[in-house]
Design a protein around this motif. Structure first.
Motif, PDB file in Angstrom:
ATOM      1  N   ASN A 131      -4.663   4.675  -1.305  1.00  0.00           N
ATOM      2  CA  ASN A 131      -3.149   4.436  -1.421  1.00  0.00           C
ATOM      3  C   ASN A 131      -2.735   4.323  -3.104  1.00  0.00           C
ATOM      4  N   PHE A 138       0.652  -1.327  -0.142  1.00  0.00           N
ATOM      5  CA  PHE A 138       0.083  -0.141  -0.172  1.00  0.00           C
ATOM      6  C   PHE A 138       0.982   1.364  -0.045  1.00  0.00           C
ATOM      7  N   TYR A 166      -1.333   1.806  -4.311  1.00  0.00           N
ATOM      8  CA  TYR A 166      -1.663   0.358  -4.807  1.00  0.00           C
ATOM      9  C   TYR A 166      -3.274   0.501  -5.596  1.00  0.00           C
ATOM     10  N   THR A 167      -3.954   0.837  -4.961  1.00  0.00           N
ATOM     11  CA  THR A 167      -5.442   0.798  -5.565  1.00  0.00           C
ATOM     12  C   THR A 167      -5.392   1.850  -6.892  1.00  0.00           C
TER      13      THR A 167
END
Ligand SMILES: CCCCCCCCCCCCCCCCCCCC(=O)SCCNC(=O)CCNC(=O)[C@H](O)C(C)(C)COP(=O)(O)OP(=O)(O)OC[C@H]1O[C@@H](n2cnc3c(N)ncnc32)[C@H](O)[C@@H]1OP(=O)(O)O
Ligand SMILES: NC(=O)C1=CN([C@@H]2O[C@H](COP(=O)(O)OP(=O)(O)OC[C@H]3O[C@@H](n4cnc5c(N)ncnc54)[C@H](OP(=O)(O)O)[C@@H]3O)[C@@H](O)[C@H]2O)C=CC1
Length: 515
Positions: free
Chosen positions: A202, A117, A204-205
């Motif tokens: 974050n 993340f 990542y998403t």
């Protein structure tokens, strides 16, 4: 006869991320159900002092692959590890290997990603976006390619509450982001990251959402499908229940709770815990590979692999079952007795962090110092609380994912395929699954022997006695200090003492009379 298993027979399959949690289960299932597949190419980098070959050897000799060895004894010959680093140009694949991949590959499963993340945006873009773009470019040069399956995440659009099986565009085009990463320096990237990720939690998403856009834009004439799993957990049934091999998702927190480090968390008990077992994700992935190659849908289909709308569980229920399993099979050498408080209130959560997490760590470090050892618990606790703060976003919200395509695919499968490649989460019993998950963490992650359970229970009893002793001492000290300072407290104290004395005298007199 399973049509899906038969479809993979004789095929050359390319898997990225095969050394990861999902990749291993995917390979295992492929070899077990289609032992006469031609070859699985895996793109692997050397890591932690191990060569690519050593890594493959270790995977094939792990417990996960025991059943495969029975049905496919020559599995070593069917797996071809290709040296590759997805951060490099052309993945640093040699010319000969590239030639072989381009001319032979029939199916691609793209699982590789950075799932951290807190990754720097540059690195997350490189792996989750640029590498996906490069792989698509490779795929477009593969004459025998039948399907390209991209693994995304159900949380790529976690800024929305209701999510359909469609691609939602991000404001800035992925190509622009990829280009800008080449010339912006780290300091500027750090500055613009919050603006780019917007209301996502974050990098990542955000980069997984960009990855999906790239897939859509670069799909050309390829047969592509995208799978969006929610929170991937231990195996439900196959090859055996409870298998897990990393700390991602809930696994790390379950360990922290079982070892007594983590005793409270800011979480909404009624929020949906959208967990999905890894074997369900893999079964859906293989079914999607078959369907995409054979039925060649006109557009890129997206499949949600989630549990919330078909068979919901919530974090409160999960917490209770996790604790119940700790009672039956506690983890060894716990720091404190397991306990789980869920609170939605930030101030209460900070209070528990101070009292239940930081204070015991400071006291333990003080004890380590006194006994001439290096203090370490405060550092461990700070890291754990940082991890928890990053996961909090996901345990205080609920999402609704539509599963139209996934349900459509289920209805397209023959009864045999529905059995062999079961991805019907409605059949899952949560209490049984969570218990097996916790036991799997104990066995496969912590490598603890079930024979050690009586000793672990004894240890918890000792911790309980220490806890009572500590609390009593603390109460007496506090009381003593209070008496020294307040007349009122002294009066209460004398009243209690004289009351107890009279009570005892009365019983003594009564027993003397009876004699
Ligand atoms: C009161 C408690 C009751 C408990 C019972 C109920 C359980 C509820 C659980 C709720 C969990 C909710 C999870 C939601 C997840 C949403 C997922 C979204 C789906 C996806 O698509 S993403 C795939 C999942 N990805 C992740 O989970 C990655 C998360 N991890 C990270 O991003 C990084 O590891 C992290 C957290 C930023 C830490 O980074 P860093 O400090 O730099 O260091 P390391 O990664 O090297 O690890 C340091 C240290 O921490 C341990 N560790 C790592 N991950 C976890 C974890 N998830 N939980 C606990 N501990 C973790 C690691 O082993 C290291 O330990 P050391 O001892 O070696 O220092
Ligand atoms: N786990 C989860 O909860 C969820 C996962 N997903 C998605 O599922 C997919 C698989 O996730 P999961 O298996 O859990 O992740 P892991 O972190 O376990 O595996 C990631 C894989 O990617 C590989 N990889 C990373 N960087 C590179 C690189 N530079 N070169 C070559 N390979 C690289 C890793 O290789 P190495 O071993 O060398 O590091 C590893 O094989 C991902 O796309 C993820 O986004 C989606 C939803 C939830």
């Amino acid at each position: 006869m399973s049509m899906i298993a038969a479809f993979y027979s004789g095929k050359s399959i390319l898997i990225t991320g095969a050394t990861g949690f999902m990749g291993k289960v995917l390979m295992e299932k492929l070899f077990r159900t289609s032992p006469d597949l031609k070859v699985i190419y895996i793109l692997v980098r050397p890591k932690a002092g191990q060569t690519t070959q050593q890594r493959v050897f270790q995977i094939l000799n792990s417990q996960l692959f025991q059943k495969v060895k029975e049905v496919c004894p020559n599995v070593h010959e069917k797996i071809r590890a290709i040296y590759a680093d997805l951060n490099q140009n052309d993945f640093a694949i040699s010319k000969e290997d590239m030639q072989e991949l381009l001319s032979c590959t029939n199916i691609i499963f793209h699982c590789a990603a950075t799932v951290r993340f807190d990754d720097h945006l540059r690195h997350a873009v490189q792996l989750n976006v640029t590498a996906t773009q490069q792989l698509l470019l490779m795929a477009s040069q593969m004459p025998k390619l039948e399907a390209f399956i991209h693994i995304s995440t159900a949380f790529s659009n976690c800024n929305l509450k209701h999510i359909d099986e469609v691609i939602y565009p991000c404001p800035v085009e992925p190509k622009k982001i990829i280009d800008s990463m080449e010339w912006l320096d780290d300091a500027i990237i750090d500055e613009i990251t919050p603006k780019l990720i917007g209301d996502r939690p974050n990098t990542y998403t955000y980069t997984k959402a960009l990855g999906e856009m790239v897939v859509q834009q670069e799909s050309g004439n390829l047969n592509i499908a995208i799978i969006r799993p929610s929170i991937v957990g231990a195996t439900w049934q196959e090859p055996f229940p409870g298998w897990v091999d990393n700390l991602n998702g809930p696994s790390g927190l379950i360990i922290a709770a079982g070892k007594g480090f983590l005793r409270s968390i800011r979480a909404t008990p009624m929020a949906v815990a959208d967990l999905i077992p890894v074997d369900i994700v893999v079964n859906l992935t293989l079914a999607v590979g078959w369907y995409t190659a054979v039925h060649r849908p006109k557009s890129t289909l997206i499949y949600h692999c989630t549990s919330g709308n078909l068979n919901p569980c919530n974090w409160g229920k999960m917490g209770i079952q996790v604790l119940a399993t700790f009672e039956k099979a506690p983890f060894e050498r716990a720091f404190r007795r397991p306990h789980a408080d869920f609170t939605t209130n930030l101030i209460i959560s900070q209070y528990w962090n101070a009292v239940s997490h930081r204070a015991p760590a400071i006291i333990y470090d003080f004890y380590l110092r006194l006994t001439g050892r290096k203090p370490r618990m405060t550092k461990v606790m700070n890291r754990l609380l940082r991890t928890v703060s990053m996961l909090e976003y996901f345990v205080n919200r609920s999402w609704e994912w539509s599963t139209y395509n996934t349900e459509m695919l289920m209805s397209e499968l023959s009864p045999e395929d529905q059995r062999v490649f079961n991805f019907d989460v409605r059949q899952l019993n949560w209490l049984e699954y969570i218990e097996n998950y916790v036991l799997g963490i104990k066995k496969y992650l912590l490598k603890e022997d079930m024979a050690g359970i009586p000793e672990a229970k004894q240890h918890l009893k000792r911790l309980r006695n220490i806890h009572y002793l500590f609390n009593t001492a603390l109460f007496l000290i506090a009381w003593r200090l209070l008496i020294a300072r307040s007349q009122m407290a002294r009066n209460v104290w004398f009243f209690i003492v004289s009351f107890c004395y009279k009570f005892l005298s009365y019983f003594r007199a009564l027993s003397t009379l009876k004699v």
